[in-house]
Design a protein around this motif. Structure first.
Motif, mmCIF file in Angstrom:
data_model
loop_
_atom_site.group_PDB
_atom_site.id
_atom_site.type_symbol
_atom_site.label_atom_id
_atom_site.label_comp_id
_atom_site.label_asym_id
_atom_site.label_seq_id
_atom_site.Cartn_x
_atom_site.Cartn_y
_atom_site.Cartn_z
ATOM 1 N N ILE A 1 -4.534 3.461 -3.112
ATOM 2 C CA ILE A 1 -4.851 3.927 -1.762
ATOM 3 C C ILE A 1 -5.867 2.995 -1.104
ATOM 4 O O ILE A 1 -5.734 2.622 0.073
ATOM 5 N N THR A 2 -6.879 2.603 -1.835
ATOM 6 C CA THR A 2 -7.897 1.701 -1.281
ATOM 7 C C THR A 2 -7.279 0.380 -0.863
ATOM 8 O O THR A 2 -7.554 -0.143 0.232
ATOM 9 N N PHE A 3 -6.424 -0.178 -1.714
ATOM 10 C CA PHE A 3 -5.799 -1.461 -1.391
ATOM 11 C C PHE A 3 -4.892 -1.336 -0.170
ATOM 12 O O PHE A 3 -4.952 -2.157 0.760
ATOM 13 N N MET A 4 -4.039 -0.307 -0.146
ATOM 14 C CA MET A 4 -3.104 -0.153 0.964
ATOM 15 C C MET A 4 -3.829 0.136 2.271
ATOM 16 O O MET A 4 -3.410 -0.317 3.346
ATOM 17 N N ARG A 5 -4.920 0.902 2.215
ATOM 18 C CA ARG A 5 -5.685 1.175 3.427
ATOM 19 C C ARG A 5 -6.205 -0.126 4.034
ATOM 20 O O ARG A 5 -6.085 -0.364 5.232
ATOM 21 N N ASN A 6 -6.765 -0.971 3.199
ATOM 22 C CA ASN A 6 -7.312 -2.235 3.698
ATOM 23 C C ASN A 6 -6.207 -3.174 4.184
ATOM 24 O O ASN A 6 -6.338 -3.833 5.216
ATOM 25 N N LEU A 7 -5.092 -3.236 3.440
ATOM 26 C CA LEU A 7 -3.982 -4.113 3.808
ATOM 27 C C LEU A 7 -3.403 -3.724 5.166
ATOM 28 O O LEU A 7 -3.209 -4.573 6.052
ATOM 29 N N LEU A 8 -3.123 -2.424 5.353
ATOM 30 C CA LEU A 8 -2.452 -1.968 6.567
ATOM 31 C C LEU A 8 -3.392 -1.908 7.761
ATOM 32 O O LEU A 8 -2.999 -2.208 8.890
ATOM 33 N N SER A 9 -4.633 -1.516 7.529
ATOM 34 C CA SER A 9 -5.594 -1.489 8.633
ATOM 35 C C SER A 9 -5.815 -2.878 9.192
ATOM 36 O O SER A 9 -5.857 -3.080 10.417
ATOM 37 N N GLY A 10 -5.944 -3.865 8.314
ATOM 38 C CA GLY A 10 -6.131 -5.234 8.776
ATOM 39 C C GLY A 10 -4.941 -5.734 9.566
ATOM 40 O O GLY A 10 -5.087 -6.420 10.592
ATOM 41 N N ALA A 11 -3.731 -5.372 9.100
ATOM 42 C CA ALA A 11 -2.518 -5.877 9.745
ATOM 43 C C ALA A 11 -2.220 -5.188 11.065
ATOM 44 O O ALA A 11 -1.733 -5.819 12.013
ATOM 45 N N LEU A 12 -2.520 -3.887 11.158
ATOM 46 C CA LEU A 12 -2.020 -3.095 12.281
ATOM 47 C C LEU A 12 -3.089 -2.632 13.266
ATOM 48 O O LEU A 12 -2.755 -2.232 14.382
ATOM 49 N N LYS A 13 -4.337 -2.665 12.898
ATOM 50 C CA LYS A 13 -5.391 -2.168 13.780
ATOM 51 C C LYS A 13 -6.150 -3.329 14.427
ATOM 52 O O LYS A 13 -6.668 -4.206 13.747
ATOM 53 N N ASP A 14 -6.180 -3.316 15.750
ATOM 54 C CA ASP A 14 -6.933 -4.325 16.515
ATOM 55 C C ASP A 14 -6.569 -5.747 16.117
ATOM 56 O O ASP A 14 -7.426 -6.640 16.085
ATOM 57 N N ASN A 15 -5.299 -5.968 15.816
ATOM 58 C CA ASN A 15 -4.820 -7.303 15.459
ATOM 59 C C ASN A 15 -4.264 -7.967 16.721
ATOM 60 O O ASN A 15 -3.167 -7.611 17.184
ATOM 61 N N VAL A 16 -4.983 -8.902 17.273
ATOM 62 C CA VAL A 16 -4.578 -9.537 18.538
ATOM 63 C C VAL A 16 -3.336 -10.392 18.359
ATOM 64 O O VAL A 16 -2.707 -10.791 19.345
ATOM 65 N N SER A 17 -2.948 -10.671 17.114
ATOM 66 C CA SER A 17 -1.760 -11.496 16.854
ATOM 67 C C SER A 17 -0.514 -10.650 16.605
ATOM 68 O O SER A 17 0.542 -11.193 16.273
ATOM 69 N N LEU A 18 -0.617 -9.338 16.765
ATOM 70 C CA LEU A 18 0.492 -8.437 16.453
ATOM 71 C C LEU A 18 1.351 -8.154 17.682
ATOM 72 O O LEU A 18 0.853 -7.698 18.711
ATOM 73 N N GLU A 19 2.654 -8.400 17.575
ATOM 74 C CA GLU A 19 3.611 -8.003 18.602
ATOM 75 C C GLU A 19 4.110 -6.590 18.341
ATOM 76 O O GLU A 19 4.126 -5.733 19.231
ATOM 77 N N LYS A 20 4.527 -6.322 17.121
ATOM 78 C CA LYS A 20 5.037 -5.003 16.744
ATOM 79 C C LYS A 20 4.915 -4.852 15.233
ATOM 80 O O LYS A 20 5.206 -5.789 14.479
ATOM 81 N N GLY A 21 4.496 -3.672 14.784
ATOM 82 C CA GLY A 21 4.446 -3.368 13.360
ATOM 83 C C GLY A 21 5.303 -2.158 13.061
ATOM 84 O O GLY A 21 5.193 -1.140 13.749
ATOM 85 N N VAL A 22 6.177 -2.267 12.075
ATOM 86 C CA VAL A 22 7.054 -1.158 11.711
ATOM 87 C C VAL A 22 6.953 -0.923 10.207
ATOM 88 O O VAL A 22 7.162 -1.848 9.414
ATOM 89 N N LEU A 23 6.639 0.311 9.839
ATOM 90 C CA LEU A 23 6.577 0.707 8.433
ATOM 91 C C LEU A 23 7.662 1.728 8.163
ATOM 92 O O LEU A 23 7.909 2.618 8.987
ATOM 93 N N THR A 24 8.309 1.615 7.026
ATOM 94 C CA THR A 24 9.194 2.679 6.571
ATOM 95 C C THR A 24 8.752 3.135 5.193
ATOM 96 O O THR A 24 8.091 2.408 4.441
ATOM 97 N N GLY A 25 9.108 4.358 4.877
ATOM 98 C CA GLY A 25 8.810 4.935 3.576
ATOM 99 C C GLY A 25 9.445 6.301 3.532
ATOM 100 O O GLY A 25 10.206 6.681 4.415
ATOM 101 N N ILE A 26 9.102 7.058 2.516
ATOM 102 C CA ILE A 26 9.611 8.413 2.409
ATOM 103 C C ILE A 26 8.646 9.390 3.069
ATOM 104 O O ILE A 26 9.047 10.323 3.751
ATOM 105 N N LEU A 27 7.347 9.154 2.896
ATOM 106 C CA LEU A 27 6.345 10.090 3.367
ATOM 107 C C LEU A 27 5.362 9.444 4.325
ATOM 108 O O LEU A 27 5.153 8.234 4.319
ATOM 109 N N ARG A 28 4.771 10.294 5.140
ATOM 110 C CA ARG A 28 3.584 9.903 5.881
ATOM 111 C C ARG A 28 2.397 10.333 5.033
ATOM 112 O O ARG A 28 2.108 11.524 4.927
ATOM 113 N N VAL A 29 1.728 9.402 4.417
ATOM 114 C CA VAL A 29 0.561 9.737 3.609
ATOM 115 C C VAL A 29 -0.601 9.988 4.555
ATOM 116 O O VAL A 29 -0.780 9.273 5.539
#
Length: 562
Positions: free
Chosen positions: A197-225
């Motif tokens: 959980i700690t690793f994924m939180r840091n990985l996804l927050s960095g990629a998807l939150k306040d990332n000025v280089s992001l056009e679109k982020g799409v995640l798929t999975g089974i659950l919304r954790v």
């Protein structure tokens, strides 16, 4: 059938270029662009087309040296106008899938995720052929590829790569992550939940939150954790679960699509039979078929209707959650096996490690994982409630397997059948002998020390009776006469040519306050008689009724039949 069926294929380009049968889901792209959100999470059950859809997005967005527009020119998205087609082949894309990250230790899991990230860095190694990176950046890039970077570097790797790709191409980056929650489920199962959980939180927050280089982020999975577990601070994340309308037709197959596929494959099986086995899902109010099972069935329909989807996974987590649940949950599962829905709050914001603490969280997990469907739902004071049911015969097979598995220890198939034959035939001496031995061996799976042990015995017996469903209706906690009986067996054919079928009523009692087991049994039988539970059987034409009282104290029991 002129086109091959894409069984097990998830690469969009391969499906299109090699002429496989493809049901056009390209308007997924239009809906994704129109929704406007920078980052979107799309939870759906496994094998419902998530990876293929993400692969389609990759080939649509990704800027390459070749023209990939030919993959889309015969699909619906190409008729939607320049507002959409102008984005084709324009952006750099980061594409990761964690679907195969299934390891029993955190170190092995971390190594595999780092390898997946490193391979994506390697795919974009053209950056290294330029002087765009300074010496420090080049070293960091190579360290990721060669898997010698520290964990903080991997945690920041997606944000960093998106920045470098933005600089290299002059366009913002699209980030696609498939099956993001597979490592989280493995962490829950194998004891490294906090680390992943700690690793994924840091990985996804960095990629998807306040990332000025992001056009679109799409995640798929089974659950919304749950947000507090992994998406804390990600207030820009749009979540579209299967109980909501957006994207409801983009995963799985709609009825018309299935009918066309069956016709194209010259399947001669009745459509209603196919529906009973593979239909039943409801995404945003739309009826959806399981695509994996439908495609597999169409490829070998002459072999008959079989469970395909449930055999694509070990179903370990489902088995664990149900087996370790309380008696009430087992009782409600039996109710659904009888075709009766249960009404529950729907929790799409789950914390895995707390899932055992609230039974409705188990039901929500089963719903979002594809093991249940929501028939009707409403919103009351901000909480979704739904009537949950087993979606189809294929999933029903799994539940029956799980229930049968509870009783494998200490009871052979032969003795199980002998015990059931003794029960419905009125041979109480044989039934009691096998049942008593069975309780002694099997009750380690059940908690008889809680506040309502009657429900534990109730669920236990219901599990034993599942295999009688072909010849008996197995009913529980229903009104009859002047009360509610515990368990009733109603013969489907009360007067068969070879013999008269007995009806059975079972009542459980716990010996309380110094009461003996014999006294408790007498009270159980008296209740059956006083409440006239047999009235329903008489109304159904059943003249021969076995009334069975079972009294217990822990694993000690006494029974008597009339």
């Amino acid at each position: 059938m002129k086109r091959k069926l894409p069984i097990g294929l998830s690469d969009f380009r391969e499906v299109i270029e090699d002429g496989y049968y493809y049901i056009d889901k390209s308007l997924f792209i239009r809906e994704l662009i129109d929704i406007g959100s920078k980052s979107i999470l799309l939870p759906r059950p496994r094998r419902f087309g998530k990876t293929l859809n993400l692969s389609m997005l990759r080939y649509f967005y990704e800027r390459t040296t070749e023209d990939t527009s030919k993959l889309f020119q015969h699909l619906s998205i190409w008729r939607e106008g320049e507002a959409y087609t102008a984005k084709q082949g324009r952006h750099p894309v980061i594409f990761l899938t964690f679907k195969d990250v299934k390891w029993e230790t955190w170190q092995a899991c971390a190594n595999e995720m780092n390898r997946v990230i490193g391979e994506e860095y390697r795919r974009h190694r053209a950056i290294l052929q330029t002087d765009m990176l300074d010496s420090d950046e080049r070293e960091r890039y190579l360290a990721i590829i060669e898997q010698r970077a520290d964990m903080s570097s991997y945690s920041n790797s997606l944000k960093q790569l998106s920045l470098w790709l933005n600089r290299f191409y002059g366009e913002k980056t699209v980030i696609l992550i498939d099956e993001y929650d597979t490592p989280i489920q493995q962490g829950f199962l194998h004891g490294y939940y906090d680390e992943v959980i700690t690793f994924m939180r840091n990985l996804l927050s960095g990629a998807l939150k306040d990332n000025v280089s992001l056009e679109k982020g799409v995640l798929t999975g089974i659950l919304r954790v749950a947000k507090e577990s992994i998406f804390s601070g990600l207030n820009n994340l749009e979540v579209c679960t299967l109980i909501q309308k957006p994207f409801s037709t983009r995963f799985g197959l709609m009825e018309g699509e299935v009918e066309q596929l069956l016709a194209d494959c010259d399947v001669e099986t009745e459509a209603d039979e196919v529906k009973s086995w593979y239909n039943g899902y409801r995404f945003g109010g739309t009826t959806i078929y399981n695509p994996w099972s439908i495609i597999n069935f169409c490829s070998k329909w002459r072999e008959g209707l079989q469970p395909y989807w449930i055999n694509t996974s070990s179903n370990d987590l489902v088995r664990q959650l149900i087996t370790e649940s309380n008696g009430e949950l087992k009782e409600e599962l039996e109710q659904m096996l009888g075709g009766v829905p249960i009404r529950k709050p729907i929790d799409d914001n789950m914390v895995f490690r707390d899932i055992h603490l609230r039974s409705h969280s188990v039901w929500s997990f089963l719903l979002f994982s594809g093991y249940l469907k929501v028939e009707r739902q409403d919103l009351i004071e901000g909480i979704h409630y739904g009537e949950l049911m087993i979606p189809n015969k294929e999933v029903e097979v799994l539940y029956k397997q799980i229930i049968s598995g509870w009783f494998e220890t200490g009871l052979t198939e032969r003795s199980h059948q002998q015990m059931l034959n003794a029960l419905v035939g009125g041979d109480m001496m044989t039934f009691e002998s096998i049942f008593r031995d069975f309780v002694t061996h099997a009750f380690s799976l059940f908690d008889t020390g809680g506040g309502e042990p009657e429900k534990v015995y109730h669920a236990f017996v219901l599990g034993l009776l599942v295999s009688l469903r072909d010849s008996y209706e197995v009913k529980s906690n229903r009104e009859s006469g002047y009360g509610r009986y515990v368990v009733m067996l109603i013969p489907r054919s009360p007067r068969r040519q070879d013999r008269v079928q007995n009806g059975v009523i079972i009542e459980f009692k716990k010996a309380r306050g110094g009461e003996t087991l014999e006294q408790a049994v007498a009270a159980a039988l008296k209740q059956i008689e006083d409440k006239d539970y047999a009235s329903e059987l008489r109304e159904r034409g059943v003249q021969h009724v076995i009334k069975l009282g079972i009294a217990f104290e822990g694993k000690r029991l006494f029974m008597k039949a009339e």
